[in-house]
Design a protein around this motif. Structure first.
Motif, PDB file in Angstrom:
ATOM      1  N   GLY A  95       5.370 -51.082  31.114  1.00  0.00           N
ATOM      2  CA  GLY A  95       5.410 -50.828  32.544  1.00  0.00           C
ATOM      3  C   GLY A  95       5.889 -52.067  33.272  1.00  0.00           C
ATOM      4  N   SER A  96       6.252 -51.896  34.528  1.00  0.00           N
ATOM      5  CA  SER A  96       6.656 -53.044  35.334  1.00  0.00           C
ATOM      6  C   SER A  96       6.353 -52.748  36.797  1.00  0.00           C
ATOM      7  N   PHE A  97       6.116 -53.806  37.556  1.00  0.00           N
ATOM      8  CA  PHE A  97       5.929 -53.677  38.994  1.00  0.00           C
ATOM      9  C   PHE A  97       6.174 -55.031  39.637  1.00  0.00           C
ATOM     10  N   GLU A  98       6.339 -55.014  40.958  1.00  0.00           N
ATOM     11  CA  GLU A  98       6.668 -56.227  41.692  1.00  0.00           C
ATOM     12  C   GLU A  98       5.798 -56.348  42.944  1.00  0.00           C
ATOM     13  N   PRO A  99       4.574 -56.831  42.790  1.00  0.00           N
ATOM     14  CA  PRO A  99       3.746 -57.016  43.979  1.00  0.00           C
ATOM     15  C   PRO A  99       4.233 -58.217  44.792  1.00  0.00           C
ATOM     16  N   VAL A 100       3.925 -58.216  46.075  1.00  0.00           N
ATOM     17  CA  VAL A 100       4.245 -59.350  46.943  1.00  0.00           C
ATOM     18  C   VAL A 100       2.936 -60.060  47.247  1.00  0.00           C
ATOM     19  N   LYS A 137       7.594 -60.627  39.723  1.00  0.00           N
ATOM     20  CA  LYS A 137       8.050 -59.569  38.809  1.00  0.00           C
ATOM     21  C   LYS A 137       7.180 -59.594  37.553  1.00  0.00           C
ATOM     22  N   VAL A 138       6.537 -58.455  37.298  1.00  0.00           N
ATOM     23  CA  VAL A 138       5.625 -58.342  36.160  1.00  0.00           C
ATOM     24  C   VAL A 138       6.149 -57.270  35.212  1.00  0.00           C
ATOM     25  N   ASP A 139       6.385 -57.663  33.960  1.00  0.00           N
ATOM     26  CA  ASP A 139       6.784 -56.723  32.918  1.00  0.00           C
ATOM     27  C   ASP A 139       5.676 -56.663  31.876  1.00  0.00           C
ATOM     28  N   ILE A 140       5.231 -55.461  31.593  1.00  0.00           N
ATOM     29  CA  ILE A 140       4.151 -55.260  30.627  1.00  0.00           C
ATOM     30  C   ILE A 140       4.736 -54.575  29.396  1.00  0.00           C
ATOM     31  N   ASP A 141       4.480 -55.155  28.242  1.00  0.00           N
ATOM     32  CA  ASP A 141       4.898 -54.581  26.967  1.00  0.00           C
ATOM     33  C   ASP A 141       3.848 -54.999  25.943  1.00  0.00           C
ATOM     34  N   ALA A 142       2.913 -54.103  25.665  1.00  0.00           N
ATOM     35  CA  ALA A 142       1.799 -54.446  24.780  1.00  0.00           C
ATOM     36  C   ALA A 142       1.637 -53.396  23.694  1.00  0.00           C
ATOM     37  N   ASP A 143       1.330 -53.868  22.493  1.00  0.00           N
ATOM     38  CA  ASP A 143       1.071 -52.981  21.359  1.00  0.00           C
ATOM     39  C   ASP A 143      -0.411 -53.020  21.028  1.00  0.00           C
ATOM     40  N   PHE A 144      -0.954 -51.856  20.704  1.00  0.00           N
ATOM     41  CA  PHE A 144      -2.362 -51.752  20.337  1.00  0.00           C
ATOM     42  C   PHE A 144      -2.474 -51.006  19.023  1.00  0.00           C
ATOM     43  N   ILE A 145      -3.427 -51.442  18.206  1.00  0.00           N
ATOM     44  CA  ILE A 145      -3.673 -50.842  16.898  1.00  0.00           C
ATOM     45  C   ILE A 145      -4.971 -50.057  16.989  1.00  0.00           C
ATOM     46  N   GLU A 146      -5.029 -48.947  16.284  1.00  0.00           N
ATOM     47  CA  GLU A 146      -6.232 -48.110  16.312  1.00  0.00           C
ATOM     48  C   GLU A 146      -7.445 -48.953  15.906  1.00  0.00           C
ATOM     49  N   PRO A 147      -8.489 -48.972  16.744  1.00  0.00           N
ATOM     50  CA  PRO A 147      -9.648 -49.840  16.476  1.00  0.00           C
ATOM     51  C   PRO A 147     -10.301 -49.623  15.115  1.00  0.00           C
ATOM     52  N   ASP A 148     -10.289 -48.389  14.603  1.00  0.00           N
ATOM     53  CA  ASP A 148     -10.927 -48.118  13.312  1.00  0.00           C
ATOM     54  C   ASP A 148     -10.102 -48.621  12.131  1.00  0.00           C
ATOM     55  N   ASN A 149      -8.815 -48.863  12.330  1.00  0.00           N
ATOM     56  CA  ASN A 149      -7.926 -49.233  11.229  1.00  0.00           C
ATOM     57  C   ASN A 149      -7.337 -50.625  11.357  1.00  0.00           C
ATOM     58  N   CYS A 150      -7.846 -51.453  12.239  1.00  0.00           N
ATOM     59  CA  CYS A 150      -7.231 -52.772  12.403  1.00  0.00           C
ATOM     60  C   CYS A 150      -8.134 -53.875  11.848  1.00  0.00           C
ATOM     61  N   SER A 151      -7.514 -54.994  11.583  1.00  0.00           N
ATOM     62  CA  SER A 151      -8.244 -56.131  11.022  1.00  0.00           C
ATOM     63  C   SER A 151      -9.158 -56.746  12.081  1.00  0.00           C
ATOM     64  N   GLU A 152     -10.051 -57.577  11.614  1.00  0.00           N
ATOM     65  CA  GLU A 152     -11.007 -58.257  12.506  1.00  0.00           C
ATOM     66  C   GLU A 152     -10.273 -59.106  13.548  1.00  0.00           C
ATOM     67  N   LEU A 165      -5.309 -55.480  31.762  1.00  0.00           N
ATOM     68  CA  LEU A 165      -3.965 -55.677  31.218  1.00  0.00           C
ATOM     69  C   LEU A 165      -3.015 -56.147  32.313  1.00  0.00           C
ATOM     70  N   ILE A 166      -3.076 -55.515  33.480  1.00  0.00           N
ATOM     71  CA  ILE A 166      -2.219 -55.889  34.607  1.00  0.00           C
ATOM     72  C   ILE A 166      -2.534 -57.306  35.062  1.00  0.00           C
ATOM     73  N   ASN A 167      -3.818 -57.631  35.207  1.00  0.00           N
ATOM     74  CA  ASN A 167      -4.212 -58.978  35.645  1.00  0.00           C
ATOM     75  C   ASN A 167      -3.719 -60.043  34.674  1.00  0.00           C
ATOM     76  N   ASN A 168      -3.810 -59.773  33.377  1.00  0.00           N
ATOM     77  CA  ASN A 168      -3.356 -60.731  32.375  1.00  0.00           C
ATOM     78  C   ASN A 168      -1.853 -60.980  32.503  1.00  0.00           C
ATOM     79  N   GLU A 169      -1.086 -59.927  32.643  1.00  0.00           N
ATOM     80  CA  GLU A 169       0.365 -60.077  32.759  1.00  0.00           C
ATOM     81  C   GLU A 169       0.755 -60.689  34.106  1.00  0.00           C
ATOM     82  N   LEU A 170       0.000 -60.371  35.156  1.00  0.00           N
ATOM     83  CA  LEU A 170       0.292 -60.917  36.483  1.00  0.00           C
ATOM     84  C   LEU A 170       0.068 -62.428  36.508  1.00  0.00           C
TER      85      LEU A 170
END
Length: 171
Positions: A54-59, A76-91, A111-116
């Motif tokens: 996702g992307s957005f441009e707050p002022v 300008k904020v661009d969000i591109d994040a990958d997530f792994i299924e919690p039951d099948n991912c490593s610690e 997620l938005i706050n982190n990217e912002l």
């Protein structure tokens, strides 16, 4: 806003668009002047990962680094994040994505706050030739001269200045 990603982890190659509103009125002490809804594209892949884009441009009203006058700045904020299924991912992967996910629910606000915060500019100036504030009285020098003596001697020349001061006392 929380988005349940269970369906995306279970069904491969699923793609959906989702509009999320950003409810915060300020961010890290900066007033949000204008904002819009964020359109996310959520897609799952054959390898069990879910991608959120996702992307957005707050002022934001950010103070000038020199004179502290508020400057409306488009971030300008661009969000591109990958997530792994919690039951099948490593610690390690689980600890990394726990910041944004609680089980199968994605917290879009976090997620938005982190990217912002990663997209904030390092330095904002109200204008390229901003004169800043007077070091003595704090007057905004862009509005004119304050009349203070702002001469700052070069510290590398302090030893020579001491010699001149000693010589002037003897005469």
């Amino acid at each position: 806003m929380l988005i349940n990603l269970t369906e995306y982890f279970k069904v491969h190659n699923k793609v959906a668009d989702l509009s999320v509103s950003y409810e915060n009125e300020e961010f890290e002490g900066y007033k949000i002047v204008t904002k819009e809804d964020i359109n996310f594209t959520i897609s799952s892949s054959d390898d069990g990962k879910v991608n959120v884009r996702g992307s957005f441009e707050p002022v934001l009203a950010i103070p000038c680094a020199r004179c502290l006058k508020e400057v409306e700045t488009v971030v300008k904020v661009d969000i591109d994040a990958d997530f792994i299924e919690p039951d099948n991912c490593s610690e390690e992967d689980l600890m990394e994505q726990e910041e944004f996910m609680d089980g199968y629910e994605l917290d879009t606000t976090k997620l938005i706050n982190n990217e912002l915060i990663m997209s904030l500019p390092m330095k904002i100036l109200c204008k390229e030739d901003c004169k800043g504030l007077c070091l003595k009285c704090g007057y905004n020098l862009n509005d004119g001269d304050c009349g203070c003596d702002r001469f700052v001697p070069d510290p590398r020349m302090a030893a020579i200045q001491d010699i001149f001061n000693a010589y002037n006392k003897e005469v």
